[in-house]
Motif scaffolding. Structure first.
Motif, PDB file in Angstrom:
ATOM      1  N   ASP A 101       0.875  -1.178   0.000  1.00 40.04           N
ATOM      2  CA  ASP A 101       0.000   0.000   0.000  1.00 40.04           C
ATOM      3  C   ASP A 101       0.902   1.215   0.000  1.00 40.04           C
ATOM      4  O   ASP A 101       1.171   1.816   1.036  1.00 40.04           O
ATOM      5  N   ALA A 102       1.356   1.590  -1.180  1.00 44.43           N
ATOM      6  CA  ALA A 102       2.417   2.589  -1.295  1.00 44.43           C
ATOM      7  C   ALA A 102       2.055   3.921  -0.661  1.00 44.43           C
ATOM      8  O   ALA A 102       2.847   4.532   0.045  1.00 44.43           O
ATOM      9  N   ALA A 103       0.838   4.408  -0.915  1.00 44.55           N
ATOM     10  CA  ALA A 103       0.483   5.759  -0.456  1.00 44.55           C
ATOM     11  C   ALA A 103      -0.839   5.806   0.299  1.00 44.55           C
ATOM     12  O   ALA A 103      -1.441   6.867   0.414  1.00 44.55           O
ATOM     13  N   GLY A 104      -1.298   4.667   0.800  1.00 45.89           N
ATOM     14  CA  GLY A 104      -2.358   4.730   1.785  1.00 45.89           C
ATOM     15  C   GLY A 104      -3.785   4.508   1.367  1.00 45.89           C
ATOM     16  O   GLY A 104      -4.699   4.951   2.065  1.00 45.89           O
ATOM     17  N   SER A 105      -4.048   3.803   0.269  1.00 42.99           N
ATOM     18  CA  SER A 105      -5.440   3.469  -0.071  1.00 42.99           C
ATOM     19  C   SER A 105      -6.131   2.786   1.098  1.00 42.99           C
ATOM     20  O   SER A 105      -7.298   3.064   1.395  1.00 42.99           O
ATOM     21  N   GLY A 106      -5.400   1.886   1.760  1.00 46.09           N
ATOM     22  CA  GLY A 106      -5.961   1.181   2.904  1.00 46.09           C
ATOM     23  C   GLY A 106      -5.575   1.814   4.222  1.00 46.09           C
ATOM     24  O   GLY A 106      -6.424   2.101   5.071  1.00 46.09           O
ATOM     25  N   VAL A 107      -4.286   2.071   4.401  1.00 42.22           N
ATOM     26  CA  VAL A 107      -3.762   2.529   5.688  1.00 42.22           C
ATOM     27  C   VAL A 107      -4.356   3.872   6.104  1.00 42.22           C
ATOM     28  O   VAL A 107      -4.658   4.098   7.271  1.00 42.22           O
ATOM     29  N   VAL A 108      -4.549   4.771   5.160  1.00 45.39           N
ATOM     30  CA  VAL A 108      -5.035   6.117   5.458  1.00 45.39           C
ATOM     31  C   VAL A 108      -6.493   6.301   5.048  1.00 45.39           C
ATOM     32  O   VAL A 108      -7.353   6.657   5.865  1.00 45.39           O
ATOM     33  N   LEU A 109      -6.783   6.052   3.784  1.00 42.45           N
ATOM     34  CA  LEU A 109      -8.060   6.463   3.211  1.00 42.45           C
ATOM     35  C   LEU A 109      -9.204   5.526   3.589  1.00 42.45           C
ATOM     36  O   LEU A 109     -10.314   5.983   3.896  1.00 42.45           O
ATOM     37  N   THR A 110      -8.950   4.217   3.578  1.00 43.67           N
ATOM     38  CA  THR A 110      -9.989   3.293   4.031  1.00 43.67           C
ATOM     39  C   THR A 110     -10.270   3.488   5.519  1.00 43.67           C
ATOM     40  O   THR A 110     -11.425   3.408   5.958  1.00 43.67           O
ATOM     41  N   VAL A 111      -9.231   3.741   6.288  1.00 44.32           N
ATOM     42  CA  VAL A 111      -9.425   4.019   7.715  1.00 44.32           C
ATOM     43  C   VAL A 111     -10.365   5.209   7.894  1.00 44.32           C
ATOM     44  O   VAL A 111     -11.337   5.158   8.666  1.00 44.32           O
ATOM     45  N   GLY A 112     -10.098   6.300   7.184  1.00 41.53           N
ATOM     46  CA  GLY A 112     -10.966   7.461   7.274  1.00 41.53           C
ATOM     47  C   GLY A 112     -12.370   7.168   6.806  1.00 41.53           C
ATOM     48  O   GLY A 112     -13.361   7.613   7.406  1.00 41.53           O
ATOM     49  N   GLY A 113     -12.500   6.395   5.727  1.00 39.55           N
ATOM     50  CA  GLY A 113     -13.817   6.065   5.189  1.00 39.55           C
ATOM     51  C   GLY A 113     -14.640   5.207   6.123  1.00 39.55           C
ATOM     52  O   GLY A 113     -15.845   5.424   6.289  1.00 39.55           O
ATOM     53  N   VAL A 114     -14.004   4.210   6.745  1.00 35.85           N
ATOM     54  CA  VAL A 114     -14.728   3.339   7.678  1.00 35.85           C
ATOM     55  C   VAL A 114     -15.130   4.111   8.930  1.00 35.85           C
ATOM     56  O   VAL A 114     -16.241   3.952   9.449  1.00 35.85           O
ATOM     57  N   LEU A 115     -14.243   4.950   9.441  1.00 31.99           N
ATOM     58  CA  LEU A 115     -14.602   5.814  10.565  1.00 31.99           C
ATOM     59  C   LEU A 115     -15.803   6.689  10.211  1.00 31.99           C
ATOM     60  O   LEU A 115     -16.720   6.860  11.026  1.00 31.99           O
ATOM     61  N   ALA A 116     -15.805   7.226   9.007  1.00 33.31           N
ATOM     62  CA  ALA A 116     -16.915   8.069   8.564  1.00 33.31           C
ATOM     63  C   ALA A 116     -18.218   7.284   8.505  1.00 33.31           C
ATOM     64  O   ALA A 116     -19.281   7.786   8.906  1.00 33.31           O
ATOM     65  N   LEU A 117     -18.151   6.053   8.020  1.00 30.70           N
ATOM     66  CA  LEU A 117     -19.341   5.219   7.907  1.00 30.70           C
ATOM     67  C   LEU A 117     -19.940   4.933   9.286  1.00 30.70           C
ATOM     68  O   LEU A 117     -21.156   5.105   9.496  1.00 30.70           O
ATOM     69  N   VAL A 118     -19.102   4.494  10.212  1.00 26.89           N
ATOM     70  CA  VAL A 118     -19.596   4.187  11.557  1.00 26.89           C
ATOM     71  C   VAL A 118     -20.123   5.453  12.227  1.00 26.89           C
ATOM     72  O   VAL A 118     -21.165   5.440  12.897  1.00 26.89           O
ATOM     73  N   GLY A 119     -19.421   6.563  12.024  1.00 29.24           N
ATOM     74  CA  GLY A 119     -19.873   7.823  12.598  1.00 29.24           C
ATOM     75  C   GLY A 119     -21.217   8.256  12.059  1.00 29.24           C
ATOM     76  O   GLY A 119     -22.092   8.723  12.803  1.00 29.24           O
ATOM     77  N   ALA A 120     -21.415   8.100  10.755  1.00 27.87           N
ATOM     78  CA  ALA A 120     -22.691   8.477  10.142  1.00 27.87           C
ATOM     79  C   ALA A 120     -23.837   7.622  10.666  1.00 27.87           C
ATOM     80  O   ALA A 120     -24.950   8.112  10.886  1.00 27.87           O
ATOM     81  N   VAL A 121     -23.568   6.327  10.871  1.00 30.53           N
ATOM     82  CA  VAL A 121     -24.592   5.437  11.422  1.00 30.53           C
ATOM     83  C   VAL A 121     -24.930   5.844  12.852  1.00 30.53           C
ATOM     84  O   VAL A 121     -26.102   5.921  13.245  1.00 30.53           O
ATOM     85  N   ALA A 122     -23.902   6.125  13.646  1.00 33.43           N
ATOM     86  CA  ALA A 122     -24.106   6.429  15.064  1.00 33.43           C
ATOM     87  C   ALA A 122     -24.815   7.763  15.274  1.00 33.43           C
ATOM     88  O   ALA A 122     -25.713   7.871  16.121  1.00 33.43           O
ATOM     89  N   VAL A 123     -24.438   8.764  14.519  1.00 34.32           N
ATOM     90  CA  VAL A 123     -25.006  10.103  14.744  1.00 34.32           C
ATOM     91  C   VAL A 123     -26.384  10.258  14.113  1.00 34.32           C
ATOM     92  O   VAL A 123     -27.191  11.095  14.528  1.00 34.32           O
ATOM     93  N   GLY A 124     -26.682   9.441  13.101  1.00 33.21           N
ATOM     94  CA  GLY A 124     -27.993   9.485  12.475  1.00 33.21           C
ATOM     95  C   GLY A 124     -28.057  10.493  11.333  1.00 33.21           C
ATOM     96  O   GLY A 124     -27.197  11.365  11.202  1.00 33.21           O
ATOM     97  N   PRO A 125     -29.097  10.406  10.499  1.00 31.35           N
ATOM     98  CA  PRO A 125     -29.202  11.286   9.335  1.00 31.35           C
ATOM     99  C   PRO A 125     -29.588  12.714   9.705  1.00 31.35           C
ATOM    100  O   PRO A 125     -30.125  12.968  10.788  1.00 31.35           O
ATOM    101  N   ARG A 126     -29.295  13.641   8.795  1.00 25.60           N
ATOM    102  CA  ARG A 126     -29.758  15.009   8.970  1.00 25.60           C
ATOM    103  C   ARG A 126     -31.285  15.047   8.967  1.00 25.60           C
ATOM    104  O   ARG A 126     -31.934  14.211   8.338  1.00 25.60           O
ATOM    105  N   LYS A 127     -31.834  15.994   9.678  1.00 24.78           N
ATOM    106  CA  LYS A 127     -33.283  16.105   9.783  1.00 24.78           C
ATOM    107  C   LYS A 127     -33.895  16.288   8.396  1.00 24.78           C
ATOM    108  O   LYS A 127     -33.527  17.188   7.644  1.00 24.78           O
ATOM    109  N   GLY A 128     -34.797  15.379   8.031  1.00 28.50           N
ATOM    110  CA  GLY A 128     -35.475  15.459   6.744  1.00 28.50           C
ATOM    111  C   GLY A 128     -34.722  14.852   5.581  1.00 28.50           C
ATOM    112  O   GLY A 128     -35.205  14.873   4.450  1.00 28.50           O
TER     113      GLY A 128
END
Length: 353
Positions: A101-128
């Motif tokens: 993983d030369a420049a972080g597709s998994g180490v950096v970017l997937t980590v950020g993406g998975v954190l974002a996914l779990v965060g979006a589920v936990a915090v819930g959708p915007r109103k409406g």
């Protein structure tokens, strides 16, 4: 590790002329990568999450979640191609390259993406968000400008993997610049074809597509041919589009499409290394097994290593993200009050209104 996050590392002793400059380059690069993972995660829950949540997320990501994965894959960890103990490489010891993983597709970017996914589920959708509410359109010119700046900045992101621009490293850097460009361009071109076929045009989606192409190529930018970079770009766009549809169907409100762009395309990028990479190019890039005359790519072993690596990265991040977000939800609370959300969290928090 034993260096107390670099604070006690002998490599940072100014008297060590051989390693002193390089170690500070490495320190700065890792600092930048860590901040990228944090900003990806925070963007998906902005305007809904409390500022305390964002601060705790930043601390937890940079002090624990990201550094462990970076050590696994880039330090002396069990997935690292740079580890001194080559006999411990997956799957065939010193005949292997380990996880690439030369420049972080998994180490950096997937980590950020998975954190974002779990965060979006936990915090819930915007109103409406899923009730037919007509949200105001973004500032399209500024959105496109930001995306273009990301494209330009990505050359620093990917080329930094070479740790230099002279000699062989310079030749590799030039190749990485070319593969990075082609992947982004063909991801954007794929989106244009899809939009032309559907008759539904969106410059925001086009911008997201070429960013996904940049994400996808980051892992294998030094070990794929030009045609491989093109196919990785096409695949990145497909993974991005499918992830957007899946999240919409599940009513998960990822406001900036952080997981589709960075998580889904990042996972694809790591797997694509094993599909489109070659032993000759891996040898030129300095990966051990291929440079010693073995053939991890040709035998399919490299794909297996990439699969194991990305599964572990996702599992580690998902587990700790779940503990973090749902733990905060049960204690301090994640979300701002409805009145604050309606007025605008940035206005209330930053101006004290």
């Amino acid at each position: 590790g034993v260096s107390l996050y670099g604070l006690a590392a002998s490599e940072f002793d100014v008297g060590d002329a051989a390693t002193y400059p390089l170690q500070f380059q490495h320190f700065f690069l890792q600092w930048a990568y860590a901040t990228v993972a944090v900003t990806i995660a925070g963007s998906a829950i902005s305007e809904r999450a409390k500022i305390q949540t964002q601060l705790i997320l930043a601390f937890a990501t940079t002090i624990w979640i990201y550094p462990i994965i970076a050590h696994w894959c880039w330090g002396q960890g069990w997935l690292s191609p740079f580890a001194n103990q080559k006999s411990g490489f997956l799957f065939y010891g010193d005949e292997s390259n380990n996880f690439i993983d030369a420049a972080g597709s998994g180490v950096v970017l997937t980590v950020g993406g998975v954190l974002a996914l779990v965060g979006a589920v936990a915090v819930g959708p915007r109103k409406g968000r899923f009730d037919g509410k007509d949200f105001k359109k973004n500032n399209i010119p500024m959105s496109v400008l930001g995306a273009m700046l990301l494209w330009v900045g990505w050359y620093g992101f990917n080329l930094a993997a070479t740790r230099g621009v002279v000699g062989t490293a310079g030749e590799l850097a030039g190749k990485i610049a070319a593969t990075t460009t082609l992947s982004a361009a063909f991801s954007a071109l794929t989106m244009v074809v899809v939009q032309a076929a559907s008759g539904c045009w969106s410059v925001n989606a086009l911008s997201s597509a070429f960013i996904a192409g940049l994400v996808g190529i980051s892992a294998g930018c030094g070990v794929v041919e030009m045609w491989g970079a093109m196919l990785i770009g096409i695949g990145s766009c497909i993974f991005y589009m499918v992830a957007v549809k899946v999240l919409e169907a599940m009513k998960i409100d990822d406001a900036v499409e952080a997981f589709p762009i960075f998580g889904a395309a990042g996972i694809w990028g790591c797997l694509a290394v094993g599909i489109f990479g070659s032993d000759d190019l891996a040898a030129f890039a300095g990966y051990y097994g291929s440079s010693m005359g073995f053939h991890p790519f040709r035998t399919g072993e490299q794909f297996g290593v990439q699969l194991v690596g990305i599964i572990c990265i996702v599992a580690w991040t998902f587990g700790w993200a779940s503990a973090l977000f749902f733990g905060l939800k049960a204690t301090l609370g994640l979300r701002v009050e409805e009145s604050v959300e309606e007025k605008g969290d940035d206005e209330v928090v930053c101006t004290g209104v």
